[in-house]
Design an enzyme around this catalytic site. Structure first.
Site, PDB file in Angstrom:
ATOM      1  N   LYS B 194     -28.857  -3.529   9.843  1.00 31.06           N
ATOM      2  CA  LYS B 194     -30.011  -3.189  10.667  1.00 31.06           C
ATOM      3  C   LYS B 194     -30.694  -4.494  11.066  1.00 31.06           C
ATOM      4  O   LYS B 194     -31.212  -5.219  10.215  1.00 31.06           O
ATOM      5  CB  LYS B 194     -30.979  -2.313   9.868  1.00 31.06           C
ATOM      6  CG  LYS B 194     -32.265  -1.969  10.575  1.00 31.06           C
ATOM      7  CD  LYS B 194     -32.046  -1.148  11.816  1.00 31.06           C
ATOM      8  CE  LYS B 194     -31.904   0.328  11.483  1.00 31.06           C
ATOM      9  NZ  LYS B 194     -31.662   1.144  12.684  1.00 31.06           N
ATOM     10  N   HIS B 321     -25.081   8.621  13.334  1.00 26.82           N
ATOM     11  CA  HIS B 321     -26.350   7.977  13.022  1.00 26.82           C
ATOM     12  C   HIS B 321     -26.978   8.601  11.775  1.00 26.82           C
ATOM     13  O   HIS B 321     -26.700   9.737  11.435  1.00 26.82           O
ATOM     14  CB  HIS B 321     -27.278   8.169  14.238  1.00 26.82           C
ATOM     15  CG  HIS B 321     -28.707   7.838  14.001  1.00 26.82           C
ATOM     16  ND1 HIS B 321     -29.683   8.791  13.794  1.00 26.82           N
ATOM     17  CD2 HIS B 321     -29.333   6.645  13.959  1.00 26.82           C
ATOM     18  CE1 HIS B 321     -30.851   8.194  13.647  1.00 26.82           C
ATOM     19  NE2 HIS B 321     -30.669   6.891  13.742  1.00 26.82           N
TER      20      HIS B 321
END
Lengths: 423, 423
Positions: B194, B321
Site C-alpha cells: 500500500k 480488493h
C-alpha cells in the site's frame, strides 16, 4: 472436497424429427422436418433432468462425445460441466446451428454443447430442491413472458404435398392474414416478420400493411443479412418510425455499424454478435443497439445471464432469438426470460409453427401473448415418452441429418444459391 | 407462483468494532478500531444465514431500512432482494465505503446494501441444500484460493499506546522485514505494498528492496491515486518489469488512460472502476487492464460474477480488493474466488492485520499463501456469539461511527488534509 448433490450416472440423447412447414427465409426454405435432440440426464438420486438441443449430425456427435465424459459430475457443478466438455471435445470443428445464426465458430460449437447439458442440470437441480429453474436463476421478475408472433413468408404446403393448413403468405395481404390468425389464436402483442425473402420494396409494403392492420403492435423485420449496406440504408430510412427494431439488415459488424450510423432506427442482431468474442468489436463500432440472446448457442442459461449483464452494463437492449424448437426449450426460454430483469422485449419463438410436441400437454402455452412460467420443479415440463419414441422413428425415417434450407430450395428452383446479400 | 424455499422471518444487524493497527495510506492512517456489521438472517425453516458488511453509520442506516422490507422473501429470490432493497431505500445518498474505493455513488450505496444480505441468503441456500456457496455459484474451479501479503507502511503503535507487535515499517528495510514476517507466517506467494504514503522515490526503493529480497514473488504497488499523471508516468517507467501490476497510480479514468497509454506496465484499479457504470468509459479509454472486484461494493457474489464475465469478455484481468474485514467476509471472498475461472490473480486481504475475530476458529485460515475453501454447508463458517457480543460492546464503547483516516491523521499532524494527489 467433491461437490455435493446428485451426480450424473447416465445420459440419453434421442434425436427427433418434427414436421415443419415451408417457411421462407434469406437462404431458402424450411424442409419438411426439423431436427432436435432430447437429452435426459439421470442422477444417482433417480432424478432425470431434461433438455432440448439441435439435432443435426455434427451436434449429435458433439453431444455424444461430451456425454461420455460427464459421469459422476454433480448437477451443481456448472464450471465442471464446461471444463469436462472442453476436454471431451478436444479439437472441435467450427460450427453454427444455421447460416441464420452467424458464422460457424469453435466457441459456438462448444457453447451449444454446454448449453444442451446445462439446461438438463438446471432441471435436475430444480427437481432436487423443489425449485423452479427461474428461481435457481435468481428469481422470476415476471411470471408471464411476452412472445412475439413470428411471421413468415410461406408456401401453402411443401412441394408435392397437401396444403399444411397455415395458409400461403407471399405478399402483404398474406402476411396480414397470417398475423391476424396468430394474434387471434395466441393474443400476441408484437409482430416479427422474417424478411430477406422478397425484394425489400415488397417487404416494406408488408410492414406498412401490418402497421395499418395492427397500429398498436410493435413491429420487427429480420432480413437475415440479405441486404447490402446501401439497401439497408434505404430500407431503414423508409421504415424509421414504423419498426421497434430492424434485425440484421446486413452482414457483419462493420456493415451493421455503417447502417447504424446513418439511422435512428435501432438495429438488433443474432448474426453479427453470436459469441462473447463478438461483443467488444460490436460495442466499439456501435454496430447494434439490441442483442438477441439464445441460450442454445450462447452456452446455456448462466451464459445468457452473463450476456444480459453485459448488455445492461453497456446500455444494449436484450431480446431473445429462436430457432425451430419444442416445448422443453420453450420452457427453458421462459424460465430464463422470467429471471432476466433487462430482457425487455417480447421473445421470438417458432412454437406456433410446430404441430408435433415431445412434452406432456398443459404445462406451458402461449395465451394473451405470454407464456406463464411453468410451476416446476425444474423446468416444470415432462416428456411424453410415446411422443419422443414416435418422433425418433420419424427422425430415423425422414433421412434429414443436417438442416439444409438452401438445398431444399434448390429442389424447387434449381438455380438457387442462397448467396447473400441478394438485394 | 411464489418462490419456494425458506423465507426470511427475522434479521439481526450487529455492529462490531475490531482493533486495527495504524496502517498508513494515501489519505491518512487507520484508526484504533475498524467497524463491521454482522448480519444474521433467520428463516422460517430455522436456518440462519450470516454475512459481514461495513459497519459505519450510513451503512447501518441503509441495512436497517432494507432489512425492514425483507420479511417473507425466499432465500432464493435474489432478484426480489434487489427489488425490495431499491424500494426500501427509496432515494439514497451517494456513498462509498472509503475514499480508497472510488467516488461516492448511489449505485455503490445500493450495491453494498444488496451485497450484505445476498451473502447471507447464499449462506442460507447452502444450509438448506447442504451445498457450499462456491457450488451454488457454479462449482469450485480451485479448492485453494491464493491471497497476497498486504504490506503497509505503519507506525509501531497507535499514538500514545504501546507498540502493537506488528512492528514499525516506515522505510524499505521495515517493509522488507514486514514482508518477511508475513511470508514466514502465512506462506504468501505474492506481495502488495500500500503506497501513496511517502514520496514515490522512497516507495520505488521499497519495491526494489522487495524485489531483491523476494525475487520470485510477484509485486504490486497501490498508491491509491495519490500521484499526478506526470508522477505516474515517471514511477511506471521506473517500475516496469518489477511489478505484476500498478494499482490506481492516479485519479479517474482519463488520467489512468493517459498513464496506461505510455507504459507497458499493466494498470489495475479499484478506484476508477467501482460500479458497472464505470466499465464502458474505462473500456473505451483503455484505462486499465485489471479490475479488482469486491463483492461488498459491487453488489454481491452474483454481481461479482457478472463483473467477471465482463472482464473475461473484454479481455480485462480480474483480481480482488479488500478492506478491513473478518472471517465471514474472508469465507465469502474465498468461495467467490473459488468459483470464478478468470480470477487469476492472488486476492487482497487485510486478514493478517486483524487480531480479533467473530467466527469460530478452524474453519478458514491462510497457509502456504492460500485459503482452502471451507467445507460448508453455505459459507462454512460459524459465528462465535461471545466474540460478537464482546466486539459489539467494543463498538458501543469506542465512539467511532464512521471511518475517518484523514481526521485521525490530523490528531497527530494538525496540518494534514489528505488531499490528493500529494505527489
Amino acid at each position: 472436497m467433491a461437490i455435493a448433490g446428485p451426480s450424473i450416472v447416465d445420459i440419453t440423447i434421442t434425436p427427433v424429427a418434427i414436421a415443419d412447414p415451408p417457411l421462407l427465409n434469406s437462404v431458402g426454405v424450411h424442409e419438411p422436418f426439423a431436427l432436435r435432440a432430447i437429452i435426459q440426464v439421470r442422477t444417482d438420486d433417480g432424478i432425470v433432468g431434461i433438455s432440448e438441443a439441435y439435432g443435426d449430425d455434427p451436434t449429435l456427435d458433439r453431444l455424444r462425445r461430451a456425454a461420455a465424459g460427464l459421469k459422476g459430475l454433480s448437477v451443481w457443478d456448472l464450471n465442471g460441466l464446461s471444463r469436462r466438455i472442453a476436454v471431451a471435445l478436444g479439437a472441435v470443428a467450427p460450427d453454427s446451428p444455421t447460416e441464420l445464426a452467424g458464422a460457424p465458430s469453435v466457441a459456438k460449437a462448444i457453447a451449444s454443447t454446454v448449453s444442451a447439458f446445462e439446461v438438463a442440470l438446471f432441471d435436475a437441480q430444480g427437481k432436487a430442491t423443489g425449485l423452479r429453474v427461474c428461481d435457481l436463476l435468481g428469481g422470476a421478475v415476471r411470471e408471464a413472458v411476452p412472445f412475439s408472433a413470428y411471421l413468415f413468408y410461406k408456401w401453402a404446403g411443401h412441394p408435392g404435398r397437401e396444403p399444411d393448413g397455415f395458409g400461403e403468405a407471399l405478399d402483404p395481404d398474406g402476411i396480414v392474414a397470417q398475423a391476424r390468425a396468430l394474434v387471434d389464436r395466441y393474443g400476441f402483442g408484437s409482430l416479427k416478420l422474417k424478411g430477406g425473402v422478397f425484394p425489400p420494396e415488397e417487404e416494406i409494403e408488408a410492414i406498412r400493411a401490418l402497421h395499418d392492420a395492427f397500429p398498436g403492435h410493435p413491429l420487427r423485420l429480420d432480413p437475415n443479412a440479405n441486404w447490402t449496406v446501401p439497401t439497408s440504408h434505404r430500407v431503414a430510412a423508409e421504415l424509421a418510425g414504423l419498426l421497434e427494431y430492424l434485425e440484421d439488415p446486413t452482414d457483419g459488424i462493420p456493415g451493421m455499424a455503417e447502417v447504424a450510423a446513418a439511422t435512428g432506427l435501432p438495429l438488433a442482431t443474432n448474426m453479427c454478435v453470436t459469441t462473447f468474442d463478438d461483443v467488444p468489436p460490436a460495442v466499439a463500432a456501435g454496430a447494434v443497439r439490441i442483442v438477441l440472446s439464445d441460450h442454445h448457442f450462447w452456452g446455456g442459461l448462466r451464459a445468457s445471464q452473463k450476456l444480459a449483464g453485459i448488455c445492461e452494463t453497456f446500455g444494449l437492449g436484450l431480446s431473445m432469438h429462436s430457432n425451430t424448437h419444442l416445448g422443453v426449450s420453450l420452457a427453458a426460454m421462459t424460465h430464463l426470460a422470467a429471471a432476466i430483469p433487462n430482457l425487455t422485449y417480447a421473445c421470438d419463438t417458432h412454437s406456433v409453427w410446430q404441430v408435433e410436441e415431445v412434452i406432456e400437454p398443459g404445462a406451458i402455452a402461449i395465451r394473451d401473448g405470454v407464456a406463464k412460467v411453468p410451476d416446476g420443479p425444474g423446468l416444470g415440463v415432462s416428456l411424453d415418452e410415446d411422443a419422443v419414441a414416435r418422433l425418433h422413428q420419424q427422425y430415423l425415417a425422414c433421412g434429414i441429418r443436417r438442416r439444409d434450407d438452401v438445398g431444399y430450395m434448390r429442389t424447387v428452383h434449381p438455380d438457387w444459391t442462397g448467396t447473400r446479400p441478394r438485394f
